[in-house]
Design a protein around this motif. Structure first.
Motif, short mmCIF file in Angstrom:
data_model
loop_
_atom_site.label_atom_id
_atom_site.label_comp_id
_atom_site.label_asym_id
_atom_site.label_seq_id
_atom_site.Cartn_x
_atom_site.Cartn_y
_atom_site.Cartn_z
N ASP A 96 0.83 -1.20 0.00
CA ASP A 96 0.00 0.00 0.00
C ASP A 96 0.87 1.26 0.00
O ASP A 96 0.53 2.26 -0.64
CB ASP A 96 -0.93 0.01 1.21
CG ASP A 96 -2.03 -1.03 1.12
OD1 ASP A 96 -2.31 -1.50 -0.01
OD2 ASP A 96 -2.61 -1.38 2.15
N GLY A 97 1.98 1.21 0.72
CA GLY A 97 2.89 2.36 0.72
C GLY A 97 3.49 2.61 -0.65
O GLY A 97 3.62 3.75 -1.10
N LEU A 98 3.86 1.53 -1.34
CA LEU A 98 4.38 1.66 -2.70
C LEU A 98 3.31 2.22 -3.63
O LEU A 98 3.59 3.10 -4.46
CB LEU A 98 4.87 0.30 -3.20
CG LEU A 98 5.36 0.23 -4.65
CD1 LEU A 98 6.46 1.25 -4.93
CD2 LEU A 98 5.83 -1.19 -4.97
N ALA A 99 2.08 1.74 -3.50
CA ALA A 99 0.99 2.24 -4.35
C ALA A 99 0.76 3.73 -4.13
O ALA A 99 0.55 4.49 -5.09
CB ALA A 99 -0.29 1.46 -4.07
N ALA A 100 0.81 4.17 -2.88
CA ALA A 100 0.61 5.59 -2.58
C ALA A 100 1.72 6.44 -3.19
O ALA A 100 1.46 7.53 -3.73
CB ALA A 100 0.53 5.80 -1.07
N LEU A 101 2.96 5.96 -3.11
CA LEU A 101 4.07 6.71 -3.70
C LEU A 101 3.95 6.76 -5.21
O LEU A 101 4.19 7.81 -5.84
CB LEU A 101 5.40 6.10 -3.28
CG LEU A 101 6.64 6.80 -3.83
CD1 LEU A 101 6.70 8.26 -3.38
CD2 LEU A 101 7.91 6.08 -3.41
N LEU A 102 3.59 5.64 -5.83
CA LEU A 102 3.42 5.64 -7.29
C LEU A 102 2.34 6.62 -7.72
O LEU A 102 2.47 7.28 -8.76
CB LEU A 102 3.09 4.23 -7.78
CG LEU A 102 4.23 3.22 -7.77
CD1 LEU A 102 3.72 1.83 -8.12
CD2 LEU A 102 5.33 3.64 -8.75
N ALA A 103 1.27 6.73 -6.94
CA ALA A 103 0.21 7.68 -7.28
C ALA A 103 0.75 9.11 -7.26
O ALA A 103 0.41 9.92 -8.13
CB ALA A 103 -0.95 7.53 -6.31
N ARG A 104 1.57 9.43 -6.27
CA ARG A 104 2.17 10.77 -6.21
C ARG A 104 3.10 11.00 -7.40
O ARG A 104 3.07 12.06 -8.03
CB ARG A 104 2.96 10.94 -4.92
CG ARG A 104 2.15 11.01 -3.64
CD ARG A 104 3.06 11.24 -2.46
NE ARG A 104 3.69 12.55 -2.50
CZ ARG A 104 4.78 12.88 -1.82
NH1 ARG A 104 5.38 11.97 -1.05
NH2 ARG A 104 5.29 14.09 -1.90
N LEU A 105 3.92 10.01 -7.70
CA LEU A 105 4.87 10.14 -8.80
C LEU A 105 4.16 10.20 -10.15
O LEU A 105 4.61 10.89 -11.06
CB LEU A 105 5.85 8.97 -8.78
CG LEU A 105 6.82 8.94 -7.60
CD1 LEU A 105 7.53 7.59 -7.52
CD2 LEU A 105 7.84 10.07 -7.71
N ALA A 106 3.05 9.50 -10.29
CA ALA A 106 2.32 9.49 -11.55
C ALA A 106 1.69 10.83 -11.86
O ALA A 106 1.43 11.15 -13.03
CB ALA A 106 1.25 8.40 -11.53
N ALA A 107 1.44 11.63 -10.83
CA ALA A 107 0.83 12.94 -11.06
C ALA A 107 1.70 13.81 -11.94
O ALA A 107 1.21 14.63 -12.72
CB ALA A 107 0.55 13.63 -9.72
N GLY A 108 3.02 13.64 -11.83
CA GLY A 108 3.93 14.32 -12.74
C GLY A 108 4.21 15.77 -12.41
O GLY A 108 5.26 16.30 -12.76
#
Length: 224
Positions: A96-108
Motif C-alpha cells: 500500500d505504501g508503494l501504491a501511494a508513492l506511485l500515485a504521487r509520482l504518476a501525477a507528474g
C-alpha cells in the motif's frame, strides 16, 4: 502522465542493451512510469541502472529509478509477524505504501519527492534515500512482484505506462542466488537453505503468476 504506446497484444522480445532505445522511442512528452519485473536473481537492478543511465545520457531523457525493495518491512516488524524467514515474499512488503508513492509520482506535477531504497549489505531500508524531481520524464520501477496477478499487487499496475519482464531459466537463477548469498558472507549450507526454501519459491511465483508484460528481455549478465 503520458502513456507509452502498447497497442500490440503480443509482447515484443528484445536484448537487454536494446531496452533503453526501445523505451526512448516510445516515450511521449509527459512523464512515463516503466515497470521492470522479474524473479530474484534475474538482473533487475543491473538492467535498471543501465537503462536509467542510457535514457539520461544517450537519449536525452531525464530518467530516475525506484526500488520495490525499498518497501521491505523492517526486520523487527517481520519478527513480530513471524515472517523473518520469508523476507522477500510478497507478504513482507508494504504494498500500500508503494501504491501511494506511485500515485504521487504518476501525477507528474508534484514537487521533489523523497523515495526509499534497500541496502542489501545492511539488510535494511534507508528512508528518503534519494530525490525524484519534477523534471524526471521517465521513472523506472524495478521489483519482483510489480506484475503479480493477485491483490494487492494488481493495484500497482494502473500506474505503469509500459511493463518489462525479465525471462530467466531457473537453473541460472539458482546459480546467481547462491553466488549472491555467498558474497554476503553466508556459508554454502545457509545459502542453499535461503535459495531453496525462499528465493526459488518466490521466483516460481513471479514466473508463473505474473500478468504478461509489454516487453520481454532476456536476463542480463549479473544478478539483481
Amino acid at each position: 502522465m503520458t502513456d507509452i504506446d502498447t497497442d500490440t497484444a503480443t509482447p515484443i522480445r528484445i536484448a537487454p542493451d536494446a531496452l533503453a532505445a526501445t523505451l526512448a522511442a516510445r516515450a511521449g512528452p509527459g512523464r512515463s512510469i516503466v515497470a521492470i519485473a522479474g524473479p530474484p536473481g534475474s538482473g533487475k537492478t543491473t538492467l535498471t541502472a543501465s537503462v536509467e543511465a542510457a535514457l539520461t545520457g544517450t537519449h536525452g531523457l531525464c530518467a530516475r529509478s525506484l526500488q520495490m525493495d525499498g518497501f521491505h518491512y523492517d526486520n523487527a516488524v517481520l519478527d513480530s509477524l513471524g515472517l523473518r524467514a520469508r523476507k522477500g515474499a510478497p507478504e513482507t512488503f508494504d504494498t500500500d505504501g508503494l501504491a501511494a508513492l506511485l500515485a504521487r509520482l504518476a501525477a507528474g506535477d508534484a514537487p521533489d519527492i523523497a523515495v526509499p531504497a534497500f541496502d542489501r549489505t545492511l539488510d535494511l531500508t534507508r528512508a528518503c534515500a534519494t530525490i525524484i524531481g519534477r523534471e524526471a520524464r521517465m521513472l523506472v520501477v524495478e521489483g519482483n512482484y510489480l506484475l503479480l496477478n493477485r491483490p494487492p499487487w494488481q493495484a500497482l499496475q494502473r500506474h505503469f505506462t509500459c511493463t518489462v519482464a525479465l525471462d530467466c531459466a531457473e537453473d541460472t537463477l539458482r546459480a546467481r542466488l547462491m553466488q549472491r548469498w555467498r558474497g554476503l558472507g553466508h556459508s554454502e549450507s545457509a545459502a542453499r537453505t535461503k535459495v531453496e526454501q525462499n528465493d526459488l519459491p518466490n521466483a516460481r511465483l513471479v514466473l508463473h503468476h505474473s500478468r504478461p508484460a509489454d516487453i520481454l528481455v532476456s536476463c542480463p549478465g549479473a544478478p539483481g
